[in-house]
Design a protein around this motif. Sequence first.
Motif, PDB file in Angstrom:
ATOM      1  N   THR A   1       0.806  -1.218   0.000  1.00 32.41           N
ATOM      2  CA  THR A   1       0.000   0.000   0.000  1.00 32.41           C
ATOM      3  C   THR A   1       0.841   1.272   0.000  1.00 32.41           C
ATOM      4  N   HIS A   2       2.180   1.160   0.019  1.00 34.19           N
ATOM      5  CA  HIS A   2       2.984   2.392   0.130  1.00 34.19           C
ATOM      6  C   HIS A   2       3.217   3.045  -1.234  1.00 34.19           C
ATOM      7  N   CYS A   3       2.099   3.355  -1.879  1.00 37.19           N
ATOM      8  CA  CYS A   3       2.134   4.049  -3.170  1.00 37.19           C
ATOM      9  C   CYS A   3       2.183   5.561  -2.947  1.00 37.19           C
ATOM     10  N   LEU A   4       2.353   6.295  -4.027  1.00 37.95           N
ATOM     11  CA  LEU A   4       2.339   7.754  -3.973  1.00 37.95           C
ATOM     12  C   LEU A   4       1.765   8.259  -5.283  1.00 37.95           C
ATOM     13  N   GLU A   5       0.732   9.082  -5.202  1.00 31.19           N
ATOM     14  CA  GLU A   5       0.132   9.666  -6.407  1.00 31.19           C
ATOM     15  C   GLU A   5      -0.285  11.090  -6.098  1.00 31.19           C
ATOM     16  N   VAL A   6       0.364  12.057  -6.749  1.00 37.84           N
ATOM     17  CA  VAL A   6       0.142  13.467  -6.442  1.00 37.84           C
ATOM     18  C   VAL A   6      -0.111  14.250  -7.725  1.00 37.84           C
ATOM     19  N   PRO A   7      -1.215  14.994  -7.812  1.00 33.46           N
ATOM     20  CA  PRO A   7      -1.443  15.848  -8.987  1.00 33.46           C
ATOM     21  C   PRO A   7      -0.477  17.030  -8.969  1.00 33.46           C
ATOM     22  N   LEU A   8       0.102  17.355 -10.129  1.00 37.18           N
ATOM     23  CA  LEU A   8       1.047  18.464 -10.243  1.00 37.18           C
ATOM     24  C   LEU A   8       0.487  19.631 -11.043  1.00 37.18           C
ATOM     25  N   SER A   9      -0.451  19.341 -11.940  1.00 40.81           N
ATOM     26  CA  SER A   9      -1.047  20.409 -12.740  1.00 40.81           C
ATOM     27  C   SER A   9      -2.499  20.073 -13.029  1.00 40.81           C
ATOM     28  N   HIS A  10      -3.255  21.106 -13.374  1.00 39.16           N
ATOM     29  CA  HIS A  10      -4.666  20.926 -13.720  1.00 39.16           C
ATOM     30  C   HIS A  10      -4.965  21.782 -14.939  1.00 39.16           C
ATOM     31  N   LYS A  11      -5.331  21.131 -16.028  1.00 40.20           N
ATOM     32  CA  LYS A  11      -5.609  21.807 -17.295  1.00 40.20           C
ATOM     33  C   LYS A  11      -4.447  22.696 -17.725  1.00 40.20           C
ATOM     34  N   GLY A  12      -3.235  22.193 -17.497  1.00 37.84           N
ATOM     35  CA  GLY A  12      -2.045  22.909 -17.925  1.00 37.84           C
ATOM     36  C   GLY A  12      -1.476  23.869 -16.895  1.00 37.84           C
ATOM     37  N   GLU A  13      -2.191  24.146 -15.822  1.00 38.41           N
ATOM     38  CA  GLU A  13      -1.711  25.073 -14.789  1.00 38.41           C
ATOM     39  C   GLU A  13      -0.940  24.305 -13.715  1.00 38.41           C
ATOM     40  N   ILE A  14       0.326  24.672 -13.500  1.00 38.93           N
ATOM     41  CA  ILE A  14       1.152  24.006 -12.492  1.00 38.93           C
ATOM     42  C   ILE A  14       0.662  24.391 -11.102  1.00 38.93           C
ATOM     43  N   LEU A  15       0.443  23.398 -10.259  1.00 44.04           N
ATOM     44  CA  LEU A  15      -0.141  23.617  -8.938  1.00 44.04           C
ATOM     45  C   LEU A  15       0.890  23.664  -7.826  1.00 44.04           C
ATOM     46  N   VAL A  16       2.142  23.276  -8.107  1.00 45.13           N
ATOM     47  CA  VAL A  16       3.160  23.176  -7.069  1.00 45.13           C
ATOM     48  C   VAL A  16       4.420  23.924  -7.511  1.00 45.13           C
ATOM     49  N   ASN A  17       5.307  24.203  -6.518  1.00 47.72           N
ATOM     50  CA  ASN A  17       6.563  24.857  -6.853  1.00 47.72           C
ATOM     51  C   ASN A  17       7.700  23.839  -6.901  1.00 47.72           C
TER      52      ASN A  17
END
Length: 226
Positions: free
Chosen positions: A120-136
């Motif tokens: 269960t030690h997976c990792l899944e993180v969204p980085l962008s939404h519709k082309g907009e980067i959400l993280v630095n």
Amino acid sequence: MDHENAFKQWKRQCFSKVDFSKKGNIDDEIYPVVCLINDSSNYFTTSSCSGRIILIDGVLGLQKASGNAVFKFEPFVLHVQCKDIESAKLLHSVAVNSGFRNSGMSIGKRGKIIMAVRSTHCLEVPLSHKGEILVNENYIHFLVQTANQKMAENVTRIKRFYDGLQAVLQADGSSSMATCKDKTTKIVQNQHQRKTQDSVIEDSQIPANKFSDSEDYLETSLILFS
């Protein structure tokens, strides 16, 4: 046809199929495990992945992302067809005791018993939404470090699984463990000789980790921030 002969036929058919995965062969990191299982008269593997770190979007590089880019770490997963319920239970016990606590089995209509070794030690993180980067960039570095730590734990669990599997197969005598002994020994020796940093990705990159299964993920080596 009785179940034992049916199992032997399924095993022959599986080994005669073409590997349609992108890599086209078994990962070196888990070759000893797969070989150990396939050398047993009670099991054979149907798919496998040693673990991987990937960026999914459809374009090269996060800054060019036009959709919903996702950073993922996926741990070791292995699917094994078992001769009977007792064999499946034995494999399940080894898997759980090795840290793969999300393992389980399924029984098909034709009597096929499939054991899935997974954790269960997976990792899944969204980085962008519709082309907009959400993280630095700092957060990207943190994600990569976290994924590397999970990969290191993944390797430890694979080794524990291999040792436990080897012990139980020797005890029940279902495997000669001679078919691929030379290649397995060579691969294990090479793994011990590698430096730790060789298996750790740079903070600014995601590598194309090797895998062998049927999932059609976009997997590429790329710079997240140019």
